[in-house]
Design a protein around this motif. Structure first.
Motif, PDB file in Angstrom:
ATOM      1  N   GLU A 240       0.838  -1.257   0.001  1.00 41.50           N
ATOM      2  CA  GLU A 240       0.100  -0.151  -0.049  1.00 41.50           C
ATOM      3  C   GLU A 240       0.739   1.244  -0.047  1.00 41.50           C
ATOM      4  N   GLN A 241       2.000   1.035   0.641  1.00 42.09           N
ATOM      5  CA  GLN A 241       2.806   2.372   0.874  1.00 42.09           C
ATOM      6  C   GLN A 241       3.480   2.736  -0.595  1.00 42.09           C
ATOM      7  N   LEU A 242       3.679   1.425  -1.324  1.00 39.24           N
ATOM      8  CA  LEU A 242       4.300   1.668  -2.634  1.00 39.24           C
ATOM      9  C   LEU A 242       3.145   2.152  -3.617  1.00 39.24           C
ATOM     10  N   ASP A 243       1.973   1.868  -3.530  1.00 42.69           N
ATOM     11  CA  ASP A 243       0.944   2.273  -4.367  1.00 42.69           C
ATOM     12  C   ASP A 243       0.548   3.623  -4.317  1.00 42.69           C
ATOM     13  N   LEU A 244       0.322   3.948  -2.837  1.00 45.90           N
ATOM     14  CA  LEU A 244       0.185   5.433  -2.504  1.00 45.90           C
ATOM     15  C   LEU A 244       1.074   6.349  -2.950  1.00 45.90           C
ATOM     16  N   ALA A 245       2.423   5.941  -2.790  1.00 48.04           N
ATOM     17  CA  ALA A 245       3.431   6.631  -3.238  1.00 48.04           C
ATOM     18  C   ALA A 245       3.524   6.856  -4.625  1.00 48.04           C
ATOM     19  N   THR A 246       3.414   5.813  -5.536  1.00 46.51           N
ATOM     20  CA  THR A 246       3.211   5.939  -7.090  1.00 46.51           C
ATOM     21  C   THR A 246       2.060   6.898  -7.475  1.00 46.51           C
ATOM     22  N   GLU A 247       1.107   6.743  -6.992  1.00 45.30           N
ATOM     23  CA  GLU A 247       0.149   7.565  -6.951  1.00 45.30           C
ATOM     24  C   GLU A 247       0.246   9.226  -6.864  1.00 45.30           C
ATOM     25  N   ALA A 248       0.918   9.251  -5.806  1.00 45.01           N
ATOM     26  CA  ALA A 248       1.039  10.450  -5.096  1.00 45.01           C
ATOM     27  C   ALA A 248       2.102  11.376  -6.337  1.00 45.01           C
ATOM     28  N   ILE A 249       3.090  10.477  -6.797  1.00 42.73           N
ATOM     29  CA  ILE A 249       4.092  11.088  -8.011  1.00 42.73           C
ATOM     30  C   ILE A 249       3.293  11.540  -9.088  1.00 42.73           C
ATOM     31  N   PHE A 250       2.409  10.402  -9.438  1.00 42.24           N
ATOM     32  CA  PHE A 250       1.512  11.029 -10.714  1.00 42.24           C
ATOM     33  C   PHE A 250       0.551  11.972 -10.392  1.00 42.24           C
ATOM     34  N   HIS A 251       0.234  12.157  -9.269  1.00 39.18           N
ATOM     35  CA  HIS A 251      -0.610  13.459  -9.004  1.00 39.18           C
ATOM     36  C   HIS A 251       0.373  14.776  -9.065  1.00 39.18           C
ATOM     37  N   SER A 252       1.493  14.470  -8.615  1.00 36.12           N
ATOM     38  CA  SER A 252       2.148  15.846  -8.438  1.00 36.12           C
ATOM     39  C   SER A 252       2.564  16.332  -9.956  1.00 36.12           C
ATOM     40  N   TRP A 253       2.298  15.432 -10.793  1.00 35.27           N
ATOM     41  CA  TRP A 253       2.785  16.306 -12.289  1.00 35.27           C
ATOM     42  C   TRP A 253       2.124  17.543 -12.402  1.00 35.27           C
ATOM     43  N   ASN A 254       0.674  17.407 -11.740  1.00 37.19           N
ATOM     44  CA  ASN A 254      -0.076  18.540 -12.164  1.00 37.19           C
ATOM     45  C   ASN A 254      -0.061  19.612 -10.885  1.00 37.19           C
ATOM     46  N   SER A 255       0.797  19.711 -10.265  1.00 38.13           N
ATOM     47  CA  SER A 255       1.077  20.398  -8.883  1.00 38.13           C
ATOM     48  C   SER A 255       1.109  22.049  -9.635  1.00 38.13           C
ATOM     49  N   ASP A 256       0.755  22.904  -9.044  1.00 39.86           N
ATOM     50  CA  ASP A 256       0.967  24.231  -9.359  1.00 39.86           C
ATOM     51  C   ASP A 256       2.511  24.648  -9.814  1.00 39.86           C
ATOM     52  N   ARG A 257       3.263  24.157  -8.974  1.00 38.32           N
ATOM     53  CA  ARG A 257       4.648  24.643  -9.026  1.00 38.32           C
ATOM     54  C   ARG A 257       5.184  24.034 -10.522  1.00 38.32           C
ATOM     55  N   ALA A 258       4.806  22.443 -10.734  1.00 38.73           N
ATOM     56  CA  ALA A 258       5.254  21.914 -11.866  1.00 38.73           C
ATOM     57  C   ALA A 258       4.757  22.294 -13.043  1.00 38.73           C
TER      58      ALA A 258
ATOM     59  N   LEU B  92       3.738  25.415 -13.498  1.00 44.11           N
ATOM     60  CA  LEU B  92       4.504  26.716 -13.736  1.00 44.11           C
ATOM     61  C   LEU B  92       5.774  26.403 -14.498  1.00 44.11           C
ATOM     62  N   TYR B  93       6.436  25.737 -13.819  1.00 44.32           N
ATOM     63  CA  TYR B  93       7.945  25.163 -14.342  1.00 44.32           C
ATOM     64  C   TYR B  93       7.923  24.702 -16.090  1.00 44.32           C
ATOM     65  N   ARG B  94       6.842  23.845 -16.194  1.00 43.85           N
ATOM     66  CA  ARG B  94       6.554  23.453 -17.487  1.00 43.85           C
ATOM     67  C   ARG B  94       6.390  24.542 -18.369  1.00 43.85           C
ATOM     68  N   ARG B  95       5.516  25.406 -18.092  1.00 42.55           N
ATOM     69  CA  ARG B  95       5.242  26.773 -18.920  1.00 42.55           C
ATOM     70  C   ARG B  95       6.305  27.263 -19.325  1.00 42.55           C
ATOM     71  N   ARG B  96       7.214  27.738 -18.194  1.00 46.02           N
ATOM     72  CA  ARG B  96       8.282  28.454 -18.299  1.00 46.02           C
ATOM     73  C   ARG B  96       9.282  27.824 -19.357  1.00 46.02           C
ATOM     74  N   GLU B  97       9.421  26.649 -19.037  1.00 46.58           N
ATOM     75  CA  GLU B  97      10.476  25.972 -19.990  1.00 46.58           C
ATOM     76  C   GLU B  97      10.043  25.555 -20.944  1.00 46.58           C
ATOM     77  N   ARG B  98       8.453  25.518 -21.466  1.00 41.38           N
ATOM     78  CA  ARG B  98       7.968  25.333 -22.602  1.00 41.38           C
ATOM     79  C   ARG B  98       8.157  23.748 -22.704  1.00 41.38           C
ATOM     80  N   ILE B  99       7.677  23.027 -21.607  1.00 43.63           N
ATOM     81  CA  ILE B  99       7.784  21.519 -21.577  1.00 43.63           C
ATOM     82  C   ILE B  99       6.327  21.256 -21.844  1.00 43.63           C
TER      83      ILE B  99
END
Ligand code: PEP
Ligand code: MG
Length: 892
Positions: free
Chosen positions: A199-217, A219-226
């Motif tokens: 469960e730790q592994l699955d939750l961590a995986t999902e959290a990483i997926f989820h963080s793709w769309n964090s505000d900071r991420a 913003l960074y992508r927009r700035r770097e045109r990713i």
């Protein structure tokens, strides 16, 4: 679908699917390097998650299979009470990306397996500390518990014991802390810390997926045109421990110096520590030489691997490694980031080592890097102390007195003082102050803030978002720690590094500019070894770009001085001489007389006065550009630039009348100004419209060009003028100007007894011109794309106003990733360019095609112009070397 790859199954070319980190781990595994076993969950799984809000069913099964395999390979089991397997769970997108969730270590620990780890490691303290770290990291990043709660509990534990550092807490203290941490998790999430390792592994995986769309991420992508739709991979890697004992440790190393590009290996090592300790800078690190002393075997192995990786990747690599009880593991490698200077040096070193070709070397450097090397820099050898730091928003080195408002900036500048405008953030009201300032420093906002965007547009040094700086505009002071800056204090800001200094630092001119202006011998004569090597590298790469590029590079230059500089920078001609610039300043009144003349005689007299001046201008210009094409554009002023200011004139007349003075002249002038007043001068009586409306104006210029050409020919020179008509929208306009021009050129040829042929062409800077290019090419012998006006007219926004008005907002909202005035809008403006190129060539196969808008010096746009098949780009003299390099890169 295959969502999970064992390290053995991937390779370095699968970055899209496996992310950068995963692809490189796979590659190293295939090379037989000591990478801890693991597997990668693909970016495709992430994309599925982002789209559906849950992970695909088959992923669960595939993870089970991969885990079982991992357990078989390592001979250990996740969550086991005896010698348990622990893993780290790490994000890894195609491009390295701050703002996303990073890493959870020690996954697999719970109330049982912690005992197993005690047993296996032989250290109770170590095992409980690892468990404590897991709950803290997992709680914070995966379960989103406020990190402060853990930090506070840790401080409390130390205080209760009367100690100051973590290492003074013993196993029992840490056991207690684990209980406290678990309680914190329970309190904040309503459930206990997950004990099931899977469960730790699955939750961590999902959290990483989820963080793709964090505000900071985002913003960074927009700035770097990713692009936003790539998603991230997740790497599950067997834990190895650098903090087990003194035969363990962790470090990072580079196969060359990423700061200067010097050969040799560089790195840091920390004994008995984990990765985060290196980054946190808690203890002093050892150099690689010292590492050799404490652990010669691991050091030797590391050196072997560094060489292997560099040969394999044929580039500078940066490597993270850990030693566990004397055994070396490689945890990550990637082609390393480097400074601009290092990029040029390393690229040529690798050529000399016969690892890459010259074409590949060109691909390793960029025009942007060359631009950075051309700014003046602070003298690095001087003593200096950084006051604070912000974002390197717009490069350059600026020194000046601190001012806090636009008006003061303007006033002080007017009395000859260099100033740095310091603000929390800037807005359009600060524009005049920004223009007056030598540099701009803000405490808020990033690379796309108003200050940054405007500063880059103006080529002005700026440091933005220096968050430790507390700016109090009302009190006219700014505090950074102990230091208070007041109005008038002199500071230095480095827009290439983001550093701020509370003193005037010495500035040295760029050695690369010296090389460009004076040649290689002068530049290396007194240079130190590093500088000389850098200059030679630039010389070689530029030289190679020159030999491979298809497009020529010309310069936008209005005067002989600019033309001289442009030639030294390698320009192969002038692509745009803006003749209206010859009439700003003291000669403005001469044009004013032409425009305001109310009888043909008055106009002729005014024009006659202009002729000798213009002729001399062109003689000088054609002398400077002897042997090279020189495109001279007929007048294109938005009219208001040449007339007195209407409001000022009204006041002047009113005051004079009141005093009963003679206002006859001024009143006439005012009437004329009123008659010619335009609400939108940029869309008004300018360019060819002016030429066709004011009789004799273009004729005068054409005559001056023809006579200057005759003078140069008689002097034995090789003048190659080309006459360019601005703002043409219809074939008929060009016809009329063209007929008149040919007549005058013929007349002058006959009168002077010389033969000359002067090509006549047009700017393509209106959508209608682009769309009717097939017709316009019947008359035009060449096209030059005026992408400044073409951008303005295609988008329908004023190039003078909008950047300051709302571009920062548009960038933030993601409507642009970059100002369309800076980098060509391929989809819209670029489409018009393409149409005009294809249709124009269909009508006239030998049509010469160039571009002279600002985009001619922008790297990305240059690649586009190469692709659509232009013959040349023209840009400001200082951008010429950048354009040469990029035109070469477009081919290589
Ligand atoms: C252009 O419009 O792109 C151009 C080069 O002309 P100017 O900037 O002088 O309008
Ligand atoms: Mg224009």
């Amino acid at each position: 679908n295959k969502f999970v790859y064992a390290f053995e199954e991937g390779d370095k070319d699968q970055k899209d699917l496996l992310g950068g980190k995963g692809a490189n781990l796979a590659e190293m595994t295939r090379l037989g390097l000591p990478v801890p076993p693991g597997f990668i969950i693909t970016t495709e799984a992430c994309r599925y998650y982002l789209q559906h809000g849950r992970i695909p069913d088959s992923l669960r099964v595939q993870v089970t299979m991969a885990l079982r395999r991992l357990e078989d390979v390592t001979g250990r089991r996740l969550g086991d009470a005896v010698d348990p397997l622990l893993v780290s769970v790490r994000s890894g997108a195609k491009f390295s990306m701050p703002g996303m969730m990073d890493t959870v270590l020690n996954v697999g620990l719970n109330d049982f397996s912690v005992e197993g780890l005690v047993e296996a490691s032989g250290s109770e303290r170590f095992a409980w500390d690892s468990y404590r770290r897991l709950i803290q990291m997992f709680g914070k990043t995966v379960l989103e518990v406020d990190g402060e709660a853990f930090a506070q509990a840790l401080d409390d534990a130390k205080e209760a014991k009367g100690v100051t550092s973590d290492v003074e807490l013993d196993a029992d203290d840490l056991k207690g802390l684990v209980e406290t941490f678990k309680a914190i998790v329970e309190k904040h999430t309503g459930r206990g810390f997950p004990q099931d390792p899977r469960e730790q592994l699955d939750l961590a995986t999902e959290a990483i997926f989820h963080s793709w769309n964090s505000d900071r991420a985002r913003l960074y992508r927009r700035r770097e045109r990713i692009p936003d739709d790539l998603g991230t991979a997740v790497n599950v890697v067997t834990m190895v421990f650098g903090n087990l004992d003194d035969r363990s440790g962790t470090g990072v190393c580079f196969t060359r110096d990423p700061a200067t590009g010097k050969t040799g290996s560089y790195g840091d090592y920390l004994v008995n520590a984990q990765g985060e300790d290196v980054v946190a800078g808690i203890r002093n690190t050892l150099s690689l030489d010292d590492f050799k002393k404490v652990d010669p075997d691991s050091h030797k192995e590391l050196r072997r691997i560094m060489r292997r990786l560099e040969t394999h990747y044929r580039d500078l690599c940066d490597i993270e490694f850990t030693v566990e009880k004397g055994k070396l593991y490689i945890l990550q490698t990637r082609v390393g980031k480097r400074t601009a200077a290092a990029a040029f040096r390393i690229a040529t070193q690798l050529v000399d080592e016969q690892l890459i070709t010259m074409n590949e070397a060109l691909d390793r450097v960029s025009g942007e890097q060359l631009a950075l090397l051309m700014f003046p820099q602070f003298d690095k050898s001087a003593d200096r102390e950084v006051l604070t730091r912000g974002m390197a928003a717009s490069p350059g080195a600026a020194v000046g007195a601190v001012v806090f408002d636009s008006a003061t900036a303007v006033a002080w500048k007017a009395r000859g003082e260099d100033v740095i405008l310091v603000r929390k953030e800037t807005n359009p009201d600060d524009l005049e102050g920004m223009i007056a300032a030598a540099g701009i420093l803000t405490s808020r906002g990033g690379k796309t803030s108003h200050a940054a965007v405007v500063a880059r547009g103006m080529g002005k040094t700026a440091v933005c978002g220096a968050e430790q700086l507390v700016v109090d505009v009302t009190a006219k002071e700014a505090r950074a720690g102990e230091v208070t800056l007041r109005e008038g204090d002199v500071i230095s800001i480095d827009g290439s590094t983001g550093e701020v200094f509370a003193e005037a630092l010495p500035v040295v001119p760029s050695p690369v500019v010296q090389y460009l202006e004076e040649g290689i011998d002068a530049a290396v004569a007194d240079a130190d070894k590093d500088t000389a090597e850098l200059v030679r590298a630039v010389d070689r790469l530029l030289g190679h770009a020159d030999t491979v590029r298809r497009m020529e590079v010309r310069a936008n230059a209005d005067t002989a001085t600019d033309a001289d500089r442009a030639r030294r920078m390698g320009a192969q001609g002038i692509g745009l001489c803006r003749t209206e610039h010859m009439f700003l300043g003291p000669r403005r009144e001469l044009i004013e007389r032409v425009v305001l003349a109310d009888t043909p005689d008055a106009r002729s007299a005014a024009l006659d006065a202009l002729l000798p001046l213009q002729r001399d201008d062109f003689v000088e210009l054609l002398t400077a550009m002897d042997g090279l094409p020189t495109t001279i554009r007929l007048l294109d002023p938005p009219l208001h630039e040449f007339l007195p200011d209407r409001a000022e004139l009204m006041v002047k007349v009113a005051l004079a009348e009141e005093r009963g003075e003679d206002v006859e002249h001024d009143r006439k002038l005012l009437a004329a100004v009123n008659r010619l007043h335009e609400e939108n001068p940029m869309l008004g009586l300018r360019g060819v419209r002016l030429g066709l409306t004011v009789p004799g104006l273009f004729a005068l210029q054409v005559r001056a060009i023809a006579e200057a050409t005759a003078i140069r020919l008689e002097a034995g020179g090789h003048p190659h003028p080309e006459i360019m008509v601005p703002l043409v929208g219809s074939l008929m306009e060009l016809h009329l100007v063209g007929d008149e021009t040919e007549g005058i050129v013929e007349e002058v040829s006959e009168a002077e007894g010389v033969t000359m042929s002067i090509p006549i062409g047009t700017m393509i800077e209106l959508p209608r011109a682009a769309l009717t290019a097939f017709r316009i090419a019947e008359v035009a012998q060449f096209f030059s794309f005026g992408t400044n006006d073409l951008t303005q007219t295609t988008w329908g926004f004023s190039r003078d106003d909008v950047e300051a008005a709302f571009f920062a907002d548009y960038l933030k909202k993601g409507i642009f990733t970059v100002s369309p005035f800076e980098s060509l809008d391929r989809d819209g403006v670029g489409r018009l360019v393409r149409i005009a190129v294809e249709d124009g060539r269909r009508t006239r196969p030998d049509l010469t095609l160039g571009i002279c808008g600002e985009h001619g010096g922008d790297p990305e746009s240059i690649h586009f112009f190469h692709d659509v098949g232009l013959d040349y780009v023209s840009c400001s003299p200082f951008r010429v070397p950048i354009a040469r390099l990029e035109a070469g890169r477009a081919v290589a």
